[in-house]
Design a protein around this motif. Structure first.
Motif, PDB file in Angstrom:
ATOM      1  N   SER A  96       5.301   5.031  36.555  1.00  0.00           N
ATOM      2  CA  SER A  96       3.844   5.333  36.781  1.00  0.00           C
ATOM      3  C   SER A  96       3.975   7.293  36.923  1.00  0.00           C
ATOM      4  O   SER A  96       2.969   8.412  37.439  1.00  0.00           O
ATOM      5  CB  SER A  96       4.127   5.107  38.497  1.00  0.00           C
ATOM      6  OG  SER A  96       4.842   5.946  39.098  1.00  0.00           O
ATOM      7  N   HIS A 125       3.218   2.488  44.136  1.00  0.00           N
ATOM      8  CA  HIS A 125       3.379   2.169  42.697  1.00  0.00           C
ATOM      9  C   HIS A 125       2.289   1.367  41.023  1.00  0.00           C
ATOM     10  O   HIS A 125       2.545   1.671  40.252  1.00  0.00           O
ATOM     11  CB  HIS A 125       5.354   1.578  42.468  1.00  0.00           C
ATOM     12  CG  HIS A 125       5.573   2.580  42.697  1.00  0.00           C
ATOM     13  ND1 HIS A 125       6.817   2.435  43.063  1.00  0.00           N
ATOM     14  CD2 HIS A 125       6.046   3.994  41.943  1.00  0.00           C
ATOM     15  CE1 HIS A 125       7.344   3.487  43.719  1.00  0.00           C
ATOM     16  NE2 HIS A 125       7.102   4.754  42.897  1.00  0.00           N
ATOM     17  N   GLN A 128      -0.314   3.680  41.043  1.00  0.00           N
ATOM     18  CA  GLN A 128       0.279   5.460  40.060  1.00  0.00           C
ATOM     19  C   GLN A 128       0.308   4.623  39.168  1.00  0.00           C
ATOM     20  O   GLN A 128      -0.722   5.533  38.330  1.00  0.00           O
ATOM     21  CB  GLN A 128       1.486   5.528  40.586  1.00  0.00           C
ATOM     22  CG  GLN A 128       1.494   6.577  41.565  1.00  0.00           C
ATOM     23  CD  GLN A 128       2.631   7.039  41.627  1.00  0.00           C
ATOM     24  OE1 GLN A 128       3.532   6.828  41.577  1.00  0.00           O
ATOM     25  NE2 GLN A 128       2.784   8.861  41.969  1.00  0.00           N
ATOM     26  N   SER A 131      -3.537   4.260  37.321  1.00  0.00           N
ATOM     27  CA  SER A 131      -4.025   5.642  37.520  1.00  0.00           C
ATOM     28  C   SER A 131      -3.617   6.254  36.356  1.00  0.00           C
ATOM     29  O   SER A 131      -4.241   6.578  35.370  1.00  0.00           O
ATOM     30  CB  SER A 131      -3.706   6.614  38.993  1.00  0.00           C
ATOM     31  OG  SER A 131      -4.209   5.576  40.121  1.00  0.00           O
ATOM     32  N   ARG A 132      -2.492   6.347  36.354  1.00  0.00           N
ATOM     33  CA  ARG A 132      -1.318   7.017  34.707  1.00  0.00           C
ATOM     34  C   ARG A 132      -2.228   6.475  33.701  1.00  0.00           C
ATOM     35  O   ARG A 132      -2.617   6.969  32.491  1.00  0.00           O
ATOM     36  CB  ARG A 132      -0.213   6.948  34.688  1.00  0.00           C
ATOM     37  CG  ARG A 132       0.227   7.492  33.719  1.00  0.00           C
ATOM     38  CD  ARG A 132       1.564   8.259  33.502  1.00  0.00           C
ATOM     39  NE  ARG A 132       1.828   8.489  32.449  1.00  0.00           N
ATOM     40  CZ  ARG A 132       3.134   8.571  31.463  1.00  0.00           C
ATOM     41  NH1 ARG A 132       3.428   7.923  32.009  1.00  0.00           N
ATOM     42  NH2 ARG A 132       3.340   9.773  30.262  1.00  0.00           N
TER      43      ARG A 132
END
Length: 621
Positions: A96, A125, A128, A131-132
């Motif tokens: 992440s 997490h 994240q 999103s990544r």
């Protein structure tokens, strides 16, 4: 989620290789040197997790590949070192982070883990990582990962869905956005104000305002349990203003106050003021500004620049300057910036008030605002437009001295300015400087120089420019051919003009009305009326619309050859096509037809026009 303490990489080097650790973990045979380190399944799993953590934290590039090898071994069907919650914490918290490479192999393993029931157990997490994936352009992988977690029974919460919706919006994948939004209800995930905001923002940016309002209606329904906030209203108001639906934006401004107790802010008013300025409704923009001040909503430099730019764009330059001066006193906290000064400088230059413009440039420097590339281009363009070419070149030199690089547009502006002033030698110098700066001339550069050289009758230079234009990969366009044909006609080289016209057809570049008009006018003036008439007929066949200039040229030629029958047919065609005669048309026809006793035909020609059309011609009767 607690993570086990990491062993150092130095300690790691004293252990068996990472690949052998994973292999031993997957093997049921415990004899040999590797078996000494795998006394139990628990010890084996802890060792694999420690190895994995160290490799993923390492900055050494090859350790990333080794980490994938360890993880692959742990996920193998016959592995006795199956991942646990610690493995999940190590893997998902590591990937992440932006620093760790996220290639296709890693993506595949993360989705495989989710499919096998190994996924992040905490929303942070999970969100994240989604999103990544989206930020790195792997929206499809993010989609697969989220659905793999869902299918494996994992908890999918609102933040993770919002992260995926944001990625899908960036990818303009509205079909999957709709599908995910509908899925959220089935997953028991309640949309938040952020969820609705993502959908509304995407629809507004796509100029689908009616659909955005439908989402807003769902959001404000009692079942949603969500109330819009100021950001939601700002998004919708800005969207309506950008498509010119200003009164819908004003209606939302009233709604946010009266129905939802949402307070408008600076962004709200800036959007509305910008919309009304761009539509030319400057007085309404000022009314909104006054209302903004009365409500105690602080303006910012965007408010200032929007109003200054709006007034300048619509010719109220003096008002813009006065407004700026007043606000310098009234708003000590809001100073004009380089955009404010560039806007005013450009406006004064375009109105030929060079002195005022240069005074503002000096003031900008005194106020500590360094010119940017836009300022420099504004100065170069404005000074060139008013014929101050030497000053424009001086600005270009200052631009280079201050570390800015002139772009093709700036060089073209200077070249065009010198060409208009017939200073072709200096235009050539700018061209050489442009090439020395590593910039290639484009079609505009060549067309400008070719047109100027044609007007000067310098056809040797024209041929050189044409050859270089082709060598540089610029295609000859209708603009190029038009400049050549016009140049040859003006120089009296009608045969060369006709050859160029034939080349135009062979090159599959369609001639336009302007080119036909140039040739027809020149042919008529050179008493080659029959060829001119054939070109008028060719225009009809090829669907090129004749203009009043076309008819005026051919009527003059037909008059000189006493070809009244052909003129009558063209008069009928002109009426049928709705091409309005102008003063030149009426002067030519009136003088000619009166002399040959055809006044009745002229009257019928005028009567075929509508009353509205009559008002646009010369007052003949």
């Amino acid at each position: 989620m607690r993570l086990a303490k990491n062993p150092s990489l130095t300690t790691l080097r004293c252990r068996p290789s990472h690949a052998r650790l994973a292999s031993a973990a997957a093997s049921t045979d415990s004899h040999g040197s590797d078996g000494e380190h795998l006394r139990s399944e628990k010890a084996s799993l802890r060792s694999c997790n420690d190895t994995l953590r160290s490799l993923l934290r390492s900055a050494v590039r090859r350790h990333h590949a080794e980490a994938l090898s360890v993880l692959r071994g742990m996920l193998a069907p016959d592995s006795t070192c199956r991942p646990d919650s610690n493995t999940c914490a190590i893997v998902f918290s590591s990937w992440s982070k932006q620093s760790l490479p996220l290639d296709n192999e890693a993506l595949g393993l993360l989705v495989q883990m989710a499919n096998m029931g190994f996924f992040p157990t905490d929303a942070f997490h999970f969100t994240q990582l989604v999103s990544r994936l989206c930020r790195s352009g792997a929206t499809s992988a993010a989609w697969d990962f989220l659905h793999a977690v869902k299918d494996a029974g994992g908890a999918v919460e609102t933040p993770a869905c919002n992260a995926l919706l944001t990625g899908l919006a960036a990818a303009r994948d509205f079909a999957r956005m709709n599908f995910l939004f509908s899925e959220m209800k089935g997953m028991g995930v309640r949309p938040s104000v952020v969820t609705f905001g993502i959908l509304i923002n995407h629809l507004c940016k796509s100029r689908r305002l009616d659909e955005a309002m439908k989402v807003f209606d769902v959001m404000t329904s009692p079942e949603s349990g969500v109330s819009p906030d100021t950001v939601t209203f700002n998004t919708l108001i800005d969207g309506f203003c950008k498509v010119g639906r200003l009164h819908d934006g004003l209606s939302l401004l009233n709604t946010m106050r009266s129905s939802y107790d949402c307070k408008p802010d600076t962004v709200t008013y800036n959007s509305l003021i910008d919309g009304f300025c761009k539509s030319g409704e400057i007085d309404m923009a000022h009314e909104l500004f006054v209302r903004m001040e009365k409500e105690g909503i602080p303006p910012n430099v965007i408010t200032l620049n929007t109003l200054v730019c709006g007034m300048c764009r619509h010719g109220r330059i003096g008002s813009a300057h006065d407004f700026f001066r007043r606000k310098q006193v009234e708003w000590p906290q809001v100073k004009g910036n380089v955009v404010t000064y560039s806007t005013l400088v450009g406006a004064f230059l375009h109105s030929n008030n060079v002195g005022k413009a240069m005074d503002l440039v000096d003031e900008m420097h005194r106020e500590g605002h360094s010119p940017d590339s836009v300022t420099y281009f504004t100065l170069i363009s404005g000074l060139t437009q008013v014929g101050r070419l030497d000053d424009a070149c001086s600005v270009a030199s200052s631009m280079r001295e201050n570390g800015f690089r002139l772009d093709t547009k700036s060089y073209n502006t200077l070249i065009s300015g010198f060409c208009k002033k017939k200073r072709l030698d200096e235009a050539g110098e700018v061209l050489r400087e442009m090439c020395e700066a590593g910039l290639k001339p484009d079609a505009f550069t060549y067309n400008t120089l070719i047109a100027a050289s044609c007007k000067a009758g310098d056809f040797a230079t024209v041929n050189q420019l044409l050859n270089k234009m082709v060598d540089d990969g610029c295609k000859l366009s209708v603009v190029t051919y038009g400049a050549l044909i016009n140049g040859y006609c003006k120089a009296g080289e009608l045969d060369q003009a006709m050859k160029t016209f034939e080349n135009l057809g062979a090159s599959m570049v369609p001639a336009n009305t302007v080119i036909y008009n140039i040739l027809i006018d020149s042919l008529c003036k050179n008493k080659k009326v029959d060829i001119a008439v054939s070109l008028v007929e060719e225009m009809q066949v090829k669907g090129v619309p004749p203009s009043v200039t076309t008819y005026n040229a051919i009527f003059k030629g037909l008059r000189d050859r006493h070809m009244s029958d052909k003129a009558f047919k063209l008069m009928d065609r002109m009426s049928e096509q709705g091409c309005k005669p102008d003063c030149v048309t009426m002067d030519v026809l009136t003088e000619w037809l009166t002399a040959i006793g055809e006044m009745e035909r002229l009257k019928r020609f005028v009567q075929r026009m509508t009353p509205q059309d009559k008002s646009t011609t010369c007052d003949m009767y």
